[in-house]
Design a protein around this motif. Sequence first.
Motif, mmCIF file in Angstrom:
data_model
loop_
_atom_site.group_PDB
_atom_site.id
_atom_site.type_symbol
_atom_site.label_atom_id
_atom_site.label_comp_id
_atom_site.label_asym_id
_atom_site.label_seq_id
_atom_site.Cartn_x
_atom_site.Cartn_y
_atom_site.Cartn_z
ATOM 1 N N GLY A 10 -67.565 17.371 46.704
ATOM 2 C CA GLY A 10 -67.194 16.038 47.174
ATOM 3 C C GLY A 10 -65.954 15.603 46.439
ATOM 4 O O GLY A 10 -65.572 16.214 45.436
ATOM 5 N N VAL A 11 -65.329 14.552 46.926
ATOM 6 C CA VAL A 11 -64.095 14.087 46.290
ATOM 7 C C VAL A 11 -63.987 12.569 46.416
ATOM 8 O O VAL A 11 -64.442 11.990 47.403
ATOM 9 N N GLY A 12 -63.384 11.978 45.394
ATOM 10 C CA GLY A 12 -63.155 10.529 45.446
ATOM 11 C C GLY A 12 -63.694 9.841 44.214
ATOM 12 O O GLY A 12 -64.404 10.453 43.412
ATOM 13 N N PRO A 13 -63.360 8.560 44.071
ATOM 14 C CA PRO A 13 -63.858 7.808 42.919
ATOM 15 C C PRO A 13 -65.370 7.592 43.030
ATOM 16 O O PRO A 13 -65.888 7.341 44.123
ATOM 17 N N THR A 14 -66.040 7.690 41.896
ATOM 18 C CA THR A 14 -67.504 7.617 41.923
ATOM 19 C C THR A 14 -68.025 6.165 41.959
ATOM 20 O O THR A 14 -69.224 5.945 41.813
ATOM 21 N N ASP A 15 -67.081 5.240 42.150
ATOM 22 C CA ASP A 15 -67.527 3.857 42.383
ATOM 23 C C ASP A 15 -67.021 3.344 43.740
ATOM 24 O O ASP A 15 -66.957 2.143 43.977
ATOM 25 N N ALA A 16 -66.687 4.291 44.620
ATOM 26 C CA ALA A 16 -66.136 3.907 45.931
ATOM 27 C C ALA A 16 -67.195 3.154 46.752
ATOM 28 O O ALA A 16 -68.355 3.572 46.799
ATOM 29 N N ARG A 45 -57.558 2.590 53.168
ATOM 30 C CA ARG A 45 -58.497 3.359 52.347
ATOM 31 C C ARG A 45 -57.955 4.769 52.101
ATOM 32 O O ARG A 45 -57.220 5.317 52.927
ATOM 33 N N SER A 46 -58.367 5.357 50.966
ATOM 34 C CA SER A 46 -57.979 6.741 50.685
ATOM 35 C C SER A 46 -58.952 7.379 49.700
ATOM 36 O O SER A 46 -59.634 6.667 48.943
ATOM 37 N N ARG A 47 -58.978 8.705 49.728
ATOM 38 C CA ARG A 47 -59.874 9.438 48.820
ATOM 39 C C ARG A 47 -59.431 9.322 47.369
ATOM 40 O O ARG A 47 -60.197 9.626 46.462
ATOM 41 N N SER A 48 -58.186 8.913 47.159
ATOM 42 C CA SER A 48 -57.736 8.795 45.764
ATOM 43 C C SER A 48 -58.066 7.425 45.177
ATOM 44 O O SER A 48 -58.002 7.245 43.960
ATOM 45 N N SER A 49 -58.412 6.455 46.044
ATOM 46 C CA SER A 49 -58.648 5.124 45.466
ATOM 47 C C SER A 49 -60.010 4.501 45.800
ATOM 48 O O SER A 49 -60.656 3.947 44.906
ATOM 49 N N ASN A 50 -60.486 4.592 47.048
ATOM 50 C CA ASN A 50 -61.687 3.807 47.362
ATOM 51 C C ASN A 50 -62.622 4.424 48.411
ATOM 52 O O ASN A 50 -63.444 3.708 48.996
ATOM 53 N N VAL A 51 -62.500 5.708 48.621
ATOM 54 C CA VAL A 51 -63.434 6.389 49.537
ATOM 55 C C VAL A 51 -63.933 7.662 48.865
ATOM 56 O O VAL A 51 -63.131 8.423 48.303
ATOM 57 N N TYR A 52 -65.233 7.861 48.917
ATOM 58 C CA TYR A 52 -65.795 9.145 48.465
ATOM 59 C C TYR A 52 -66.130 9.956 49.713
ATOM 60 O O TYR A 52 -66.672 9.414 50.688
ATOM 61 N N ILE A 53 -65.779 11.246 49.691
ATOM 62 C CA ILE A 53 -66.007 12.093 50.872
ATOM 63 C C ILE A 53 -66.918 13.270 50.490
ATOM 64 O O ILE A 53 -66.683 13.945 49.479
ATOM 65 N N ALA A 54 -67.936 13.476 51.288
ATOM 66 C CA ALA A 54 -68.875 14.584 51.038
ATOM 67 C C ALA A 54 -69.344 15.139 52.379
ATOM 68 O O ALA A 54 -68.977 14.629 53.445
ATOM 69 N N ASN A 55 -70.144 16.172 52.303
ATOM 70 C CA ASN A 55 -70.688 16.791 53.506
ATOM 71 C C ASN A 55 -72.203 16.911 53.411
ATOM 72 O O ASN A 55 -72.772 16.890 52.315
ATOM 73 N N VAL A 56 -72.823 17.092 54.561
ATOM 74 C CA VAL A 56 -74.275 17.296 54.603
ATOM 75 C C VAL A 56 -74.658 18.609 53.919
ATOM 76 O O VAL A 56 -75.670 18.696 53.230
ATOM 77 N N VAL A 57 -73.848 19.660 54.113
ATOM 78 C CA VAL A 57 -74.056 20.899 53.342
ATOM 79 C C VAL A 57 -72.796 21.206 52.539
ATOM 80 O O VAL A 57 -71.686 20.914 52.975
ATOM 81 N N LYS A 58 -73.006 21.765 51.363
ATOM 82 C CA LYS A 58 -71.905 21.970 50.416
ATOM 83 C C LYS A 58 -71.267 23.350 50.514
ATOM 84 O O LYS A 58 -70.333 23.642 49.773
ATOM 85 N N ASP A 74 -78.512 13.332 48.519
ATOM 86 C CA ASP A 74 -79.277 12.132 48.161
ATOM 87 C C ASP A 74 -78.917 11.636 46.762
ATOM 88 O O ASP A 74 -78.819 10.440 46.523
ATOM 89 N N ARG A 75 -78.736 12.590 45.838
ATOM 90 C CA ARG A 75 -78.373 12.163 44.480
ATOM 91 C C ARG A 75 -76.956 11.590 44.461
ATOM 92 O O ARG A 75 -76.687 10.606 43.757
ATOM 93 N N GLN A 76 -76.057 12.172 45.258
ATOM 94 C CA GLN A 76 -74.701 11.605 45.326
ATOM 95 C C GLN A 76 -74.773 10.149 45.807
ATOM 96 O O GLN A 76 -74.104 9.279 45.266
ATOM 97 N N ILE A 77 -75.585 9.921 46.816
ATOM 98 C CA ILE A 77 -75.712 8.560 47.358
ATOM 99 C C ILE A 77 -76.323 7.627 46.310
ATOM 100 O O ILE A 77 -75.866 6.503 46.108
ATOM 101 N N GLU A 78 -77.324 8.150 45.610
ATOM 102 C CA GLU A 78 -77.992 7.337 44.587
ATOM 103 C C GLU A 78 -77.032 6.963 43.461
ATOM 104 O O GLU A 78 -77.032 5.839 42.959
ATOM 105 N N LEU A 79 -76.194 7.931 43.061
ATOM 106 C CA LEU A 79 -75.254 7.666 41.970
ATOM 107 C C LEU A 79 -74.111 6.761 42.417
ATOM 108 O O LEU A 79 -73.652 5.889 41.680
ATOM 109 N N LEU A 80 -73.661 6.996 43.631
ATOM 110 C CA LEU A 80 -72.504 6.249 44.154
ATOM 111 C C LEU A 80 -72.874 4.808 44.531
ATOM 112 O O LEU A 80 -72.075 3.889 44.359
ATOM 113 N N GLN A 81 -74.059 4.645 45.075
ATOM 114 C CA GLN A 81 -74.502 3.341 45.594
ATOM 115 C C GLN A 81 -73.434 2.702 46.483
ATOM 116 O O GLN A 81 -72.963 1.584 46.210
ATOM 117 N N PRO A 82 -73.049 3.398 47.539
ATOM 118 C CA PRO A 82 -71.985 2.846 48.393
ATOM 119 C C PRO A 82 -72.479 1.629 49.168
ATOM 120 O O PRO A 82 -73.677 1.497 49.432
#
Length: 271
Positions: A114-120, A157-170, A192-200
């Motif tokens: 995944g990529v992006g800020p972890t507080d996006a 919006r951008s992946r470098s500032s305020n969007v986190y991007i991930a996939n269903v499978v890695k 699920d853990r990414q979502i839990e940590l990110l709390q988007p």
Amino acid sequence: MEARRRDRLLKALDIEVWTRRDAPGTSPAADDAPVIDAPVERASYGAAESRAARMPPPRTPPPPANPAPLSLLEPTAPEAPAYVAPADWQGLADAVSTCTRCKLCKTRTKTVFGVGPTDAPLLVIGEGPGAEEDARGEPFVGAAGKLLDEMLKSVGRSRSSNVYIANVVKCRPPGNRDPESDEVAACRPFLDRQIELLQPKLILALGRIAAQRLLSSTAPLSKLRGPQHAYGPAHTPVLISYHPAYLLRTPSDKAKSWADLKQVHRFLAKG
Ligand code: URA
């Protein structure tokens, strides 16, 4: 003479009593049971036979009140414990990078975490890495990724500032096939853990596969797109839109995609 005969009989009975009580396999419970051939019976051996018919039958241990069902006694395969993904970003990224939980690990080049800020506040979810993502280890870096970046830019919006991007499978499904349900299930604890940590504040799932897998639905994209859904224990709001790869093939739907992006923007602007 009579006394000698009685002594012989008593002796014979003594031998019988003790050998029976000490017999191997006699249970302690049986030991506690009243001894029916007690000395009082020995006093008159001849009478004992006729009394035997009136005596209660020898005590045998009662069967257990609720015998365990056979199935409980048979060996069963132990249930595999549910996988618990590491609870912090670094641990999670490390676990994904070495993951062998499904067959995609055999054909991948790189895992795509995944990529992006972890507080996006916005989490964009695609279905899975393609060839370029597999080579580089970053999501949405091919042609579809470039279009996604443009779409996000249009709403600030951008992946470098305020969007986190991930996939269903890695990991990349070979030949860009759809990820299979066992692969999605194996990877789900990571997402699920990414979502839990990110709390988007909002999740935007792109394309039918990502939407159906995320929402565990078989509804077509036309039905899933539009209404707001919710995901996971935090009931994170979810919107669905077109996959940029689809938009590259079907530019006529870009207007609808733009409408979706404005909905995303309005939602996040609410604060
Ligand atoms: N398509 C996806 O769904 N994800 C990527 O990372 C790239 C293409």
